[in-house]
Design a protein around this motif. Sequence first.
Motif, PDB file in Angstrom:
ATOM      1  N   LEU A 550     -15.300  23.947 -28.808  1.00 46.90           N
ATOM      2  CA  LEU A 550     -14.811  24.346 -27.483  1.00 46.90           C
ATOM      3  C   LEU A 550     -15.326  25.730 -27.097  1.00 46.90           C
ATOM      4  O   LEU A 550     -15.706  25.955 -25.936  1.00 46.90           O
ATOM      5  N   VAL A 551     -15.329  26.654 -28.049  1.00 51.79           N
ATOM      6  CA  VAL A 551     -15.876  27.980 -27.769  1.00 51.79           C
ATOM      7  C   VAL A 551     -17.350  27.869 -27.414  1.00 51.79           C
ATOM      8  O   VAL A 551     -17.850  28.494 -26.464  1.00 51.79           O
ATOM      9  N   GLN A 552     -18.068  27.053 -28.179  1.00 47.99           N
ATOM     10  CA  GLN A 552     -19.492  26.858 -27.935  1.00 47.99           C
ATOM     11  C   GLN A 552     -19.738  26.245 -26.561  1.00 47.99           C
ATOM     12  O   GLN A 552     -20.734  26.552 -25.898  1.00 47.99           O
ATOM     13  N   THR A 553     -18.841  25.405 -26.104  1.00 49.01           N
ATOM     14  CA  THR A 553     -19.014  24.704 -24.831  1.00 49.01           C
ATOM     15  C   THR A 553     -18.643  25.563 -23.634  1.00 49.01           C
ATOM     16  O   THR A 553     -19.362  25.584 -22.631  1.00 49.01           O
ATOM     17  N   PHE A 554     -17.533  26.293 -23.738  1.00 44.64           N
ATOM     18  CA  PHE A 554     -16.995  26.965 -22.556  1.00 44.64           C
ATOM     19  C   PHE A 554     -17.107  28.483 -22.568  1.00 44.64           C
ATOM     20  O   PHE A 554     -16.967  29.108 -21.507  1.00 44.64           O
ATOM     21  N   THR A 556     -19.695  30.466 -24.074  1.00 45.60           N
ATOM     22  CA  THR A 556     -20.986  31.075 -24.414  1.00 45.60           C
ATOM     23  C   THR A 556     -21.826  31.358 -23.180  1.00 45.60           C
ATOM     24  O   THR A 556     -22.952  31.822 -23.302  1.00 45.60           O
ATOM     25  N   ASP A 557     -21.298  31.083 -22.002  1.00 45.24           N
ATOM     26  CA  ASP A 557     -21.949  31.503 -20.757  1.00 45.24           C
ATOM     27  C   ASP A 557     -20.880  31.662 -19.690  1.00 45.24           C
ATOM     28  O   ASP A 557     -19.982  30.815 -19.554  1.00 45.24           O
ATOM     29  N   ALA A 558     -20.989  32.744 -18.929  1.00 46.62           N
ATOM     30  CA  ALA A 558     -19.966  33.050 -17.940  1.00 46.62           C
ATOM     31  C   ALA A 558     -19.986  32.102 -16.756  1.00 46.62           C
ATOM     32  O   ALA A 558     -19.039  32.069 -15.966  1.00 46.62           O
ATOM     33  N   GLY A 559     -21.044  31.312 -16.594  1.00 49.23           N
ATOM     34  CA  GLY A 559     -21.126  30.417 -15.454  1.00 49.23           C
ATOM     35  C   GLY A 559     -20.730  28.994 -15.736  1.00 49.23           C
ATOM     36  O   GLY A 559     -20.726  28.155 -14.829  1.00 49.23           O
ATOM     37  N   THR A 560     -20.362  28.669 -16.981  1.00 51.49           N
ATOM     38  CA  THR A 560     -20.101  27.280 -17.338  1.00 51.49           C
ATOM     39  C   THR A 560     -18.909  26.708 -16.580  1.00 51.49           C
ATOM     40  O   THR A 560     -18.997  25.630 -15.981  1.00 51.49           O
ATOM     41  N   GLY A 624      -7.813  27.076 -14.043  1.00 51.83           N
ATOM     42  CA  GLY A 624      -7.582  26.413 -15.323  1.00 51.83           C
ATOM     43  C   GLY A 624      -8.620  26.826 -16.359  1.00 51.83           C
ATOM     44  O   GLY A 624      -8.301  27.026 -17.541  1.00 51.83           O
ATOM     45  N   GLY A 625      -9.869  26.978 -15.925  1.00 53.51           N
ATOM     46  CA  GLY A 625     -10.916  27.417 -16.840  1.00 53.51           C
ATOM     47  C   GLY A 625     -10.662  28.814 -17.372  1.00 53.51           C
ATOM     48  O   GLY A 625     -10.926  29.092 -18.556  1.00 53.51           O
ATOM     49  N   LEU A 626     -10.178  29.723 -16.529  1.00 58.96           N
ATOM     50  CA  LEU A 626      -9.861  31.081 -16.992  1.00 58.96           C
ATOM     51  C   LEU A 626      -8.760  31.050 -18.050  1.00 58.96           C
ATOM     52  O   LEU A 626      -8.819  31.771 -19.055  1.00 58.96           O
ATOM     53  N   LEU A 627      -7.741  30.214 -17.822  1.00 55.57           N
ATOM     54  CA  LEU A 627      -6.681  30.082 -18.821  1.00 55.57           C
ATOM     55  C   LEU A 627      -7.251  29.550 -20.138  1.00 55.57           C
ATOM     56  O   LEU A 627      -6.878  30.012 -21.226  1.00 55.57           O
ATOM     57  N   LEU A 628      -8.150  28.598 -20.033  1.00 55.37           N
ATOM     58  CA  LEU A 628      -8.725  27.989 -21.231  1.00 55.37           C
ATOM     59  C   LEU A 628      -9.554  29.004 -22.011  1.00 55.37           C
ATOM     60  O   LEU A 628      -9.456  29.095 -23.247  1.00 55.37           O
ATOM     61  N   VAL A 629     -10.379  29.781 -21.318  1.00 56.05           N
ATOM     62  CA  VAL A 629     -11.205  30.794 -21.989  1.00 56.05           C
ATOM     63  C   VAL A 629     -10.324  31.830 -22.673  1.00 56.05           C
ATOM     64  O   VAL A 629     -10.577  32.222 -23.820  1.00 56.05           O
ATOM     65  N   THR A 630      -9.289  32.285 -21.984  1.00 58.52           N
ATOM     66  CA  THR A 630      -8.381  33.272 -22.573  1.00 58.52           C
ATOM     67  C   THR A 630      -7.697  32.707 -23.812  1.00 58.52           C
ATOM     68  O   THR A 630      -7.536  33.394 -24.829  1.00 58.52           O
ATOM     69  N   TYR A 631      -7.288  31.449 -23.737  1.00 60.83           N
ATOM     70  CA  TYR A 631      -6.634  30.794 -24.878  1.00 60.83           C
ATOM     71  C   TYR A 631      -7.555  30.728 -26.085  1.00 60.83           C
ATOM     72  O   TYR A 631      -7.155  31.036 -27.209  1.00 60.83           O
ATOM     73  N   PHE A 632      -8.792  30.338 -25.878  1.00 54.33           N
ATOM     74  CA  PHE A 632      -9.728  30.195 -27.001  1.00 54.33           C
ATOM     75  C   PHE A 632      -9.947  31.514 -27.725  1.00 54.33           C
ATOM     76  O   PHE A 632      -9.918  31.580 -28.953  1.00 54.33           O
ATOM     77  N   THR A 633     -10.196  32.584 -26.974  1.00 52.02           N
ATOM     78  CA  THR A 633     -10.474  33.865 -27.632  1.00 52.02           C
ATOM     79  C   THR A 633      -9.210  34.486 -28.223  1.00 52.02           C
ATOM     80  O   THR A 633      -9.298  35.290 -29.159  1.00 52.02           O
ATOM     81  N   HIS A 805     -25.682  23.381 -18.871  1.00 56.02           N
ATOM     82  CA  HIS A 805     -24.455  23.934 -19.442  1.00 56.02           C
ATOM     83  C   HIS A 805     -23.917  23.044 -20.556  1.00 56.02           C
ATOM     84  O   HIS A 805     -22.795  22.536 -20.514  1.00 56.02           O
ATOM     85  N   ARG A 806     -24.777  22.842 -21.562  1.00 53.76           N
ATOM     86  CA  ARG A 806     -24.417  22.168 -22.802  1.00 53.76           C
ATOM     87  C   ARG A 806     -25.053  22.951 -23.946  1.00 53.76           C
ATOM     88  O   ARG A 806     -26.023  23.686 -23.744  1.00 53.76           O
ATOM     89  N   PHE A 807     -24.528  22.747 -25.159  1.00 53.67           N
ATOM     90  CA  PHE A 807     -24.993  23.576 -26.270  1.00 53.67           C
ATOM     91  C   PHE A 807     -26.471  23.345 -26.562  1.00 53.67           C
ATOM     92  O   PHE A 807     -27.169  24.269 -26.984  1.00 53.67           O
ATOM     93  N   VAL A 808     -26.995  22.136 -26.345  1.00 51.06           N
ATOM     94  CA  VAL A 808     -28.397  21.870 -26.662  1.00 51.06           C
ATOM     95  C   VAL A 808     -29.348  22.518 -25.667  1.00 51.06           C
ATOM     96  O   VAL A 808     -30.550  22.604 -25.933  1.00 51.06           O
ATOM     97  N   TYR A 809     -28.855  22.940 -24.533  1.00 45.88           N
ATOM     98  CA  TYR A 809     -29.709  23.641 -23.560  1.00 45.88           C
ATOM     99  C   TYR A 809     -29.448  25.136 -23.566  1.00 45.88           C
ATOM    100  O   TYR A 809     -30.038  25.877 -22.770  1.00 45.88           O
ATOM    101  N   GLY A 810     -28.533  25.590 -24.428  1.00 45.99           N
ATOM    102  CA  GLY A 810     -28.229  27.011 -24.495  1.00 45.99           C
ATOM    103  C   GLY A 810     -27.220  27.475 -23.473  1.00 45.99           C
ATOM    104  O   GLY A 810     -27.042  28.668 -23.285  1.00 45.99           O
ATOM    105  N   ASN A 811     -26.515  26.528 -22.793  1.00 51.36           N
ATOM    106  CA  ASN A 811     -25.557  26.896 -21.742  1.00 51.36           C
ATOM    107  C   ASN A 811     -26.177  27.898 -20.773  1.00 51.36           C
ATOM    108  O   ASN A 811     -25.783  29.063 -20.681  1.00 51.36           O
TER     109      ASN A 811
END
Length: 1066
Positions: A550-554, A556-560, A624-633, A805-811
């Motif tokens: 999840l960290v890798q997906t959401f 690793t780039d501020a625009g995801t 919702g995305g901001l909440l998710l990012v804050t939760y992960f870190t 915006h996937r891990f194989v493309y480097g987000n």
Amino acid sequence: MSTLLAFPASWIPKAHTLIAYTAFSTALFLGWASGLWKELCINSVARWPVEWFPSVSATVGDHAPSRAPFQIIIALCATPRFLLLLVQWLVHRYPPLRPSKSAERYQPSDSEGRTTAIRDVGIRTRAAVNRVGAGVEELLAPVDDAIKAEVGSTTLVDIELFVGIARTFCCGGWVYITSRDHHDLHDLFMILYLLLTLPWMYLSTRHSVNPMTRRKRMIPFVGFLAMVPPLIYLFYRHSVARVPGAYTYYSMFEWSLVVWDVAFDAVAVSELGHLQISIIDTSSPAEGASASTKWVTPKYYLAQPRIRSGHKDIEIDWTSQVTSTPVPHWRHVAAWLSDVYFAVCFWTIFTALGFQLFYWSVWKLALAGSELALLANLSGFLLSNRSAYRYVTSRSGLITNRIVAVIFGMAFYVFPWPEARLVGVSLGTWTAWLALFGNWARLKGSEEMIAEGQNLGLGLVITLLLKYACSSTNPFWVVAHPASGGWNKTGLLLAALSLFEYAYRPVSLHPAPPLVHSAAAAKGDYDSIVSVSKWQQRLITIGLGALIHLVQTFVTDAGTIISWTWTGYPIKGPTLHPFAGFTIAAAAVGVCLQSPRLHLPMTVLGTVGAILLYNFPDWIGFMGGLLLVTYFTSIFPAYIRAASACRPSPTFGYALVTNIILDVVSVITAAYAFVPMGWIFRERTDLVLGFCMIATVAGWQASRSITLPSGPSLPTRSRQRITTTKRFTTIASVVLSIISLGYSYNKMPTKTPVPYYPDHKILTGGIWTVHFGVDKEGRDSQRRMMDLIRDMQVDVLGLLETDLHRFVYGNRDLTRAISEELGYYVDLGPGPNKHTWGAALLSKFPILNSTHHLLPSPHGELAPAIHATLDVHGTKVNVMVSHNGQEEDLLDRTLQTTEIARLLRETQDTPTVFLGYLVTRPGDLRPWPYQILIEDGRMWDVEISDRWRWCEYIAFRGLWRIGYARIHESDISDTELQASYWFCAGFDVGKFMLPKPGYPVHYETNEEMYWHIGESDIPEPWHMPAMFRDKGTRGHRYVVWDGPLYYNPPERSGLQRYGQGWSTER
């Protein structure tokens, strides 16, 4: 038992050296003697006489007269080669009891000086030989102990053997698979061979049984290392700078590697003097023994190692050796900065692996085998070996793993070969994880793991900011280089400072394990430190793997998360500027929220955030995305703390196995058409996200009942480090948040995009399938794309295969550099949660409205489309950008093109440009897409005589077409840029009488529509750039025709005398 044959083991390296040098010198000589010297010197840049010395690969593989004898002779080298590996392994595993010269004094000999020890004893077992020399061993015990201490553990000796075997097979790979047979495989095996040579030489030198051999080995070892930098530099000048003559000097250094390599193995003769190879007849008694004596000979025998893999005494953690000397405050700050920067290096290396391995999948559009590089994440399983565990958790192991991670994971950007960079970043990922696991395993659930997690979280926030500042590309990646905007040298300089600090850091500033009984720690009895049940460990393991994904997906780039919620124009939600800054700030805030009381509310908010992000677009989804990012870190430090309390090998190993599985499945949700059984996960991001969230919450819940070491059970310096790190983290998070928000607002566009000919009613449209922004060298291609788009003066551009915006493309966001530096309005198209390859629209003209479509795709890949309305010089013009399915799915392409035609037909009175990917030949009849698009969509083909098209098409209506060209893509992608110039009806431009508003644009015949005229017959604003004529520039040139095609609108258009005194006023 009787000896049938015996010879000194020192004959083996002598035979190996003789045969190897003979093979290479014979190939070089025959290459000259056969008259092929000039042919051997030819390469892709120059030929004889500019290039006057052949490379090793050309000499041994390009032509039969030199290749055949070489391969025969080098095959003869296989026997001494494998025997050398065996005897060197034995002598390093069982070092002599005394220096070999001293040993000769104690060996019986005959009248001619030949040893008779083996004959007399009969080689019953090695134990028997040991008993004969027991007295000598006792006398020389101090010498023996010194040798044992120097050589190290049997594990490293076994690794040496494994490296030697792998290196030998790689040698066979590049010898018998020549560059003409399969260039990529040949290069891959040669690169692997060179890389494996370094640990082979290092371990062989380290395990040398006497100082003389070690000194001798250092000479070819240093010589080999000294050749590598100029070799890389000269290859860069040849392959990238394409300097004629550079390959000759490269070849000379390449031959020198061969000389040093063989010479290194020849030194083995100096440490094998005490060994003898014998063939024993076990059916007959030894000389001097009675015929009735029966010898019991095992089928397989290997002596017990003299080097013990462990110590019987209690092991004390190395951080316990703390001096009473006070450490100055600045040293605390330096140590914290060093750890945070290594976290930056870790996230750089970890996220570069997926990007680099996907290179081959991009070009093959299928599984390519490079996906196996994901196994580089599984270094945690190495901790199951006790010797490996001790080394990884030792101070030297931690330092070594950090150094290796940086060298291989970041410094390998200098290699122009994707294969070399993949090998490098794989090794970098392997050792980067070990550098983390080494401390995590030592801390065993200590509260100090929170400090480790905060440092790792801050490193992640910094990489977010770095990527945002560098157009969505991490400037330290191995796939970046200065030409693509990389800051590689800066990153390596900072890494060198960080490693220097770490190597000389006082012991008191390193994390220390909790205060437990030292005997329990020595036995690895983790249950006596922290009680963790099997089910708790399993839930934490799976949850950690899901959290990493999840960290890798959401995160690793501020625009995801913005791309997940983007819906087009008019803008109804967040844009990249300034709201990427809010994403970075949210991640920074989460790093600070480490109170256990906040875990439950943050888990609830994170779950709600995941639901909102997946189900709602625009502002609600973004919140919702901001909440998710804050939760992960916020949860990450506590999660790795709980994981460190479990058994390290299965926990870290299977957590990364879980992460790999989730990585692959997340890609299959969009790439299902190219993967066997991929339809199972087609468009099932909901399952992936749902499983990850459930697993993460379950693991966190399982960890709540575990009593972890904290407070008085921690050393005083650990408690001080926790407090210090918390304070530094809070300050850094505030600073990073302010910088991110300020920078993001500063990035907001202040200038309106201006078309290339603002005083003329001209629109330049282009279509380009950009292959995920990866060029043929495996580099990020944003800036090279930008240069071509700028030089071609394209006003409206459709980019396909842009959803990165996937891990194989480097987000990544492929439109960043182009839109910001050239000035474009951007529509990113359907986001990653729509499971397409992506389509983007860039326009110099305001986008009044845009709608995203998922075209019918019952069988194959999902097809995205953008239907937009632009304000072109005051006139509404529709633009359609689409990416249809592949040739294998005829039904999909038929349904998709039918839907596109319907959308185009509904606005048939509006000037329209179609920029799309169809997979059809010009003129193909139904059910092929061409006829459906042109007839049902009420469109005109831009150039019907261009029969060389297959996928990229431009069609139009309501516009006078005045030019058309196709531009070679060089090595940026696998499809050329197609561009067409348009003239808008009803506007005054230049010195022509423009058609009045209301004049219809109509071609009466194909001859009228496709009548070509010369460039000298049209006004200058109609011209396409001349820089791409003939050989072009930077590899870009006009193709199909010698230059652009130009068209004169019919006489009734009022444009034929454009530029000849007529007014161009509106």
